[in-house]
Write a protein that holds these residues in place. Structure first.
Motif, PDB file in Angstrom:
ATOM      1  N   VAL A  69      44.280  48.148  41.730  1.00  0.00           N
ATOM      2  CA  VAL A  69      43.898  49.023  40.621  1.00  0.00           C
ATOM      3  C   VAL A  69      45.127  49.708  40.034  1.00  0.00           C
ATOM      4  O   VAL A  69      45.249  49.858  38.810  1.00  0.00           O
ATOM      5  N   ALA A  70      46.065  50.124  40.907  1.00  0.00           N
ATOM      6  CA  ALA A  70      47.279  50.778  40.407  1.00  0.00           C
ATOM      7  C   ALA A  70      48.108  49.830  39.547  1.00  0.00           C
ATOM      8  O   ALA A  70      48.640  50.220  38.503  1.00  0.00           O
ATOM      9  N   VAL A  71      48.230  48.580  39.982  1.00  0.00           N
ATOM     10  CA  VAL A  71      48.982  47.599  39.188  1.00  0.00           C
ATOM     11  C   VAL A  71      48.263  47.327  37.862  1.00  0.00           C
ATOM     12  O   VAL A  71      48.901  47.197  36.814  1.00  0.00           O
ATOM     13  N   THR A  72      46.951  47.255  37.904  1.00  0.00           N
ATOM     14  CA  THR A  72      46.187  47.055  36.670  1.00  0.00           C
ATOM     15  C   THR A  72      46.392  48.214  35.711  1.00  0.00           C
ATOM     16  O   THR A  72      46.555  48.030  34.500  1.00  0.00           O
ATOM     17  N   TYR A 123      33.073  46.480  39.653  1.00  0.00           N
ATOM     18  CA  TYR A 123      32.700  46.335  41.068  1.00  0.00           C
ATOM     19  C   TYR A 123      33.836  46.799  41.975  1.00  0.00           C
ATOM     20  O   TYR A 123      33.605  47.457  42.990  1.00  0.00           O
ATOM     21  N   LEU A 124      35.065  46.454  41.581  1.00  0.00           N
ATOM     22  CA  LEU A 124      36.213  46.892  42.374  1.00  0.00           C
ATOM     23  C   LEU A 124      36.325  48.407  42.365  1.00  0.00           C
ATOM     24  O   LEU A 124      36.609  49.039  43.404  1.00  0.00           O
ATOM     25  N   LEU A 125      36.104  49.032  41.203  1.00  0.00           N
ATOM     26  CA  LEU A 125      36.191  50.482  41.108  1.00  0.00           C
ATOM     27  C   LEU A 125      35.098  51.158  41.933  1.00  0.00           C
ATOM     28  O   LEU A 125      35.359  52.169  42.603  1.00  0.00           O
ATOM     29  N   ARG A 126      33.887  50.603  41.899  1.00  0.00           N
ATOM     30  CA  ARG A 126      32.809  51.203  42.690  1.00  0.00           C
ATOM     31  C   ARG A 126      33.116  51.112  44.180  1.00  0.00           C
ATOM     32  O   ARG A 126      32.904  52.066  44.943  1.00  0.00           O
ATOM     33  N   THR A 127      33.605  49.938  44.606  1.00  0.00           N
ATOM     34  CA  THR A 127      33.941  49.773  46.031  1.00  0.00           C
ATOM     35  C   THR A 127      35.072  50.701  46.429  1.00  0.00           C
ATOM     36  O   THR A 127      35.034  51.338  47.495  1.00  0.00           O
TER      37      THR A 127
END
Length: 880
Positions: free
Chosen positions: A125-128, A139-143
């Motif tokens: 997420v930080a790289v994104t 989905y990644l953010l929720r997890t």
């Protein structure tokens, strides 16, 4: 990231500092994304708090059993082994002794995979976020959000314990099983992975605990907090206890083990008794009760040590722990209750108690408001009762018929916010908490909130303060869609202007990249050898990426301001020169020409009748560089000071020395008094009914003469270091048929304060001989002002001396220092409210704004009128 680091290094910042700053910025953005949703059910909060308490309670029980085993001939500790067996479900520190190494290895594998997944998700997420190109996976953010929440609460101690135990050895053989050599290849490999993961996991958990909270003081959520500092310190306590239980039970001296337990319990109790982080009093009291229970169990372990194992403390732990918890809960609640009964917050010495005092009044005010709204919707008419039994004992209640419980409680809370900022003016966290309180009040505004955040960041660069400041900036940008308002309006909001400029820079940079690729292509084609693979793989990919970035940025500019000539011209050039789409380029150019022609007509349109303070037909656009622009300070020490101007302001007002002066240098008296009042109101409340509206007013040139103009005041986008709102003033001259002058009231001895060029030419007097020179208005208009100074009332039409017959005078009153400028210039509708021969009465604190125009009977006649239409005889003068 590399380009940003290189750019910062070029500005005197070392590469390491630049890299660390970029990492912190990316992590702050990750936390902002994670912190978007802090909702949690009451049952999940209660379960999480209970699990965390039971995890900690296993530590003194395990230490008491270890101390009893160290003393030969010690008494058997009844019930403690059973308690430890039951609690081993929530604390894996005891799993190995209870269930064996196989179960423990399975749990270690789960912990290692969970921590690794958490670290990988956070890095992705930080790289994104740093790339600013890829989209975030929901989905990644929720997890990540769920994992981050658990890692800072109930799973912190088990995961930390598992990772710490991977680094230790037991009697030369690693705990992983027989045949595994201590610090052998397998153990070293796992230990290296743990050493890489553990610091990040602990640091991430601490940062999440400090900011991943619902900070709304009136929130109904059970785990809503004002700050996260107590939670961070509690995680540090958990870390110390875990390390003690992992490495100290077999090697540390007895007094160290007991000392760590007692100090940890006492610190836990003091933290939640004094810092009261939770918005709900019951949660703070519950933590004090849990800390009391832990401290009692720790004291039982101290008894085992002091008696050298001769005392059986099993029943003391089993029966005394709940009793200690209840006593701690009740004592803490009574302590909080007594604090809330204090009448004056300035008499409270503890910052955290002032926070508690203020927060509870805000919560009571919100409850009173909900109750009143509920009663209003049900149609019931009855006397308003206090929102709670506690609020009824605080010594405040509605004292007049117009007051309500909501109004008096919020007024009391506002006094608490002021006390918090006054008593602890040098403490950054105090201002940070005050900013949250300001956000929850009705009486105060976002100005106070941003000012408090900026002050907090100036005083302290603590991580949580940095985050809340950063979150405030991010919220302003993310709120762009909600503040755009009417899409048909041509003006841009504060956020829109920031985004427009950002997209403009991105578009121009991408366009420059396109041209650079074209140059590389021409060089390659002109060479003797041509590499087709290089053309497709390298140049083609670069060109395609640059084209997509440019097109996306230009589209974003046009979405924000679809009628911006600048955006239309840039987009047309891109379509024509690079995209090769002549049809789209022609359409964009035609739109730009139509907008520019419309703007030109508006600027050149003559105003037949000046209606001062009336709303203009069109808003001034911040993107139009032909408008004069002034950045105005709203700091108390420099209120109204001009901090920067554009070239159009220098051209229109004829001065390049306006920076550092007060904005009143371009506003004539007594209008400047009204402006000072409006600025003072904005600096206190952050609101003004004149904000972001374009009005017809009067401005003053550096040469001293007046001219009519359109004025617009709007907020200036905050910087990365200062969130306090500043103001931008936009001014565009008007071409009017009327001329005018301003005459002061009795406080100015009815003297002429300022005139426009047309008036000066009509009266055949120089501007500097009339403006602010103490010239009595009666010298020019004896019939109008001759008797006003003696208390006479003039009402009617009068001839001007030396003028032809039938010339009339029309006066318009201007009240000074009034917040309602509708009265200031004869009303917002101007002409509709204008009266012929407006009365001038001593003591009314008014000044008259008269309009003067040449008469129709020759060049030597002059008329003071609101209705004239003829042109000025001295056409060579620069007239407005």
């Amino acid at each position: 990231l590399a380009l940003a680091v290189a750019g910062m290094a070029g500005h005197g910042v070392s590469p390491l500092e630049a890299w660390l700053a970029m990492v912190q910025h990316s992590w702050l953005q990750v936390l902002v994304l994670v912190n978007k949703d802090t909702r949690s059910s009451s049952s999940s909060v209660a379960a999480s708090e209970a699990v965390s308490f039971l995890q900690l309670l296993t530590v003194p029980i395990a230490v008491a059993l270890e101390l009893a085993r160290r003393f030969p001939g010690a008494s058997v500790q009844s019930t403690l082994p059973e308690l430890l067996f039951g609690l081993s479900v929530v604390n894996p520190d005891s799993v190995k002794q209870v269930f064996g190494e196989t179960v423990f290895l399975v749990l270690f594998a789960v912990a290692l995979l969970s921590v690794t997944s958490f670290v990988v998700m956070a890095v992705v997420v930080a790289v994104t976020v740093a790339s600013k190109a890829a989209k975030h996976s929901p989905y990644l953010l929720r997890t990540l959000r769920a994992t981050a929440k658990l890692s800072s609460t109930s799973l912190f101690l088990p995961w930390t314990s598992m990772l710490l135990q991977a680094l230790g050895c037991d009697q030369g053989v690693w705990w992983g099983g027989a045949g595994v050599e201590c610090y052998g290849p397998l153990h070293i490999s796992i230990a290296v992975v743990v050493l890489l993961l553990l610091p990040f996991f602990v640091g991430a958990s601490l940062s999440v605990a400090s900011v991943y909270i619902d900070r709304v003081p009136t929130s109904s959520q059970l785990d809503a907090r004002t700050h996260g500092r107590a939670d961070v310190l509690l995680l540090v306590i958990k870390m110390a206890l875990t390390a003690t239980l992992t490495y100290g039970t077999s090697t540390a001296p007895e007094w160290v083990l007991v000392g760590v337990l007692v100090v940890s319990g006492g610190l836990w109790l003091v933290l939640f008794l004094t810092m009261v982080p939770f918005a709900h009093l019951v949660m703070n009291a519950a933590h004090v009760g849990m800390a009391s229970s832990f401290l009692w169990a720790s004291l039982c372990a101290a008894i085992v040590w002091a008696s050298e194992g001769s005392q059986d403390v099993g029943l003391l732990v089993l029966l005394g722990t709940p009793v200690a918890g209840l006593l701690g809960f009740a004592s803490a609640y009574m302590h909080f209750y007594r604090t809330l009964a204090i009448r004056d917050p300035y008499t409270i010495s503890s910052m955290w108690m002032v926070v508690l005092w203020t927060r509870e009044r805000l919560r009571a005010a919100r409850a009173a408001k909900r109750r009143r709204e509920s009663a209003g919707s049900s149609g019931e008419v009855r006397a308003e009762a206090p929102p709670s039994a506690q609020a009824g004992k605080w010594g405040i209640k509605p004292s007049s018929e117009g007051e309500t419980w909501f109004s008096v409680l919020e007024a009391s809370a506002v006094s608490g916010i002021e006390a918090l900022e006054d008593l602890f003016a040098s403490v950054g966290i105090a201002h940070s908490i005050a900013s949250t309180f300001y956000k929850s009040t009705v009486q105060l505004s976002h100005y106070k909130e941003r000012q408090a955040l900026t002050t907090a960041r100036t005083l302290s660069r603590a991580f949580d303060i940095d985050f809340f400041f950063f979150q405030g900036l991010e919220d302003m940008q993310s709120g762009a869609d909600s503040v755009k308002g009417d899409p048909s309006k041509r003006s841009m909001s504060v956020v829109d202007r920031v985004l427009f400029d950002q997209h403009k820079v991105t578009a121009l940079e991408a366009q420059a990249d396109c041209y650079a690729v074209h140059v590389m292509l021409m060089k390659h084609v002109s060479g003797r050898t041509m590499d087709v693979g290089f053309l497709h793989a390298e140049l083609g990919a670069k060109l395609d990426d640059a084209m997509r970035r440019a097109a996306k940025a230009f589209d974003a500019m046009l979405r924000i301001s679809p009628e911006s000539p600048e955006a239309l011209a840039y987009a047309a050039d891109f379509q024509l020169q690079l995209a090769g789409n002549t049809t789209a380029a022609a359409d964009l150019l035609q739109r730009a020409q139509r907008v520019e022609e419309n703007n030109r007509r508006i600027k050149e349109r003559r105003i037949a009748t000046l209606a001062f303070n009336a709303r203009a037909d069109d808003d001034l656009s911040p993107s139009d560089d032909q408008n004069a622009a002034f950045i105005i300070s709203t700091d108390r020490a420099s209120l109204g000071e001009i901090t920067s101007v554009n070239t159009a302001a220098v051209r229109i007002f004829g001065s390049s020395n306006m920076v550092g002066s007060n904005i009143n240098v371009i506003i004539p008296r007594p209008v400047s008094d009204i402006h000072d009042s409006l600025l003072a109101t904005f600096s206190q409340t952050g609101t003004s009914k004149f904000l972001d509206s374009t009005r017809v007013l009067v401005a003053q040139h550096s040469a001293g003469y007046l001219f009519p103009a359109r004025f617009r005041i709007l907020e200036t986008p905050p910087s990365a270091d200062d969130m306090r709102p500043r103001l931008t003033g936009l001014i565009a001259p008007l071409i009017a048929d009327e001329s005018f002058l301003i005459v002061g009231d009795e406080s100015f001895d009815f003297s002429i304060l300022s005139v426009c060029l047309k008036t000066a030419a009509t009266l055949q007097r120089p501007v500097d001989a009339l403006s602010d020179q103490g010239v009595p208005a009666a010298m020019v208009f004896p019939e109008l002002f001759g008797s006003a100074g003696q208390g006479g009332v003039v009402d009617g039409a009068f001839p001007v001396p030396g003028a032809g017959q039938g010339n009339l005078v029309h006066g318009r009153s201007m009240r000074r220092a009034e917040s309602n400028a509708s009265s200031a210039f004869g009303g917002p509708e101007g002409v509709a409210r204008r009266r012929q021969g407006h009365s001038v009465r001593p003591g009314s604190a008014r000044s008259a704004a008269g309009t003067v125009l040449p008469g129709a009977q020759g060049d030597d006649t002059a008329t003071v009128s609101g209705e004239g239409r003829s042109s000025h005889p001295h056409s060579g003068l620069p007239l407005f």
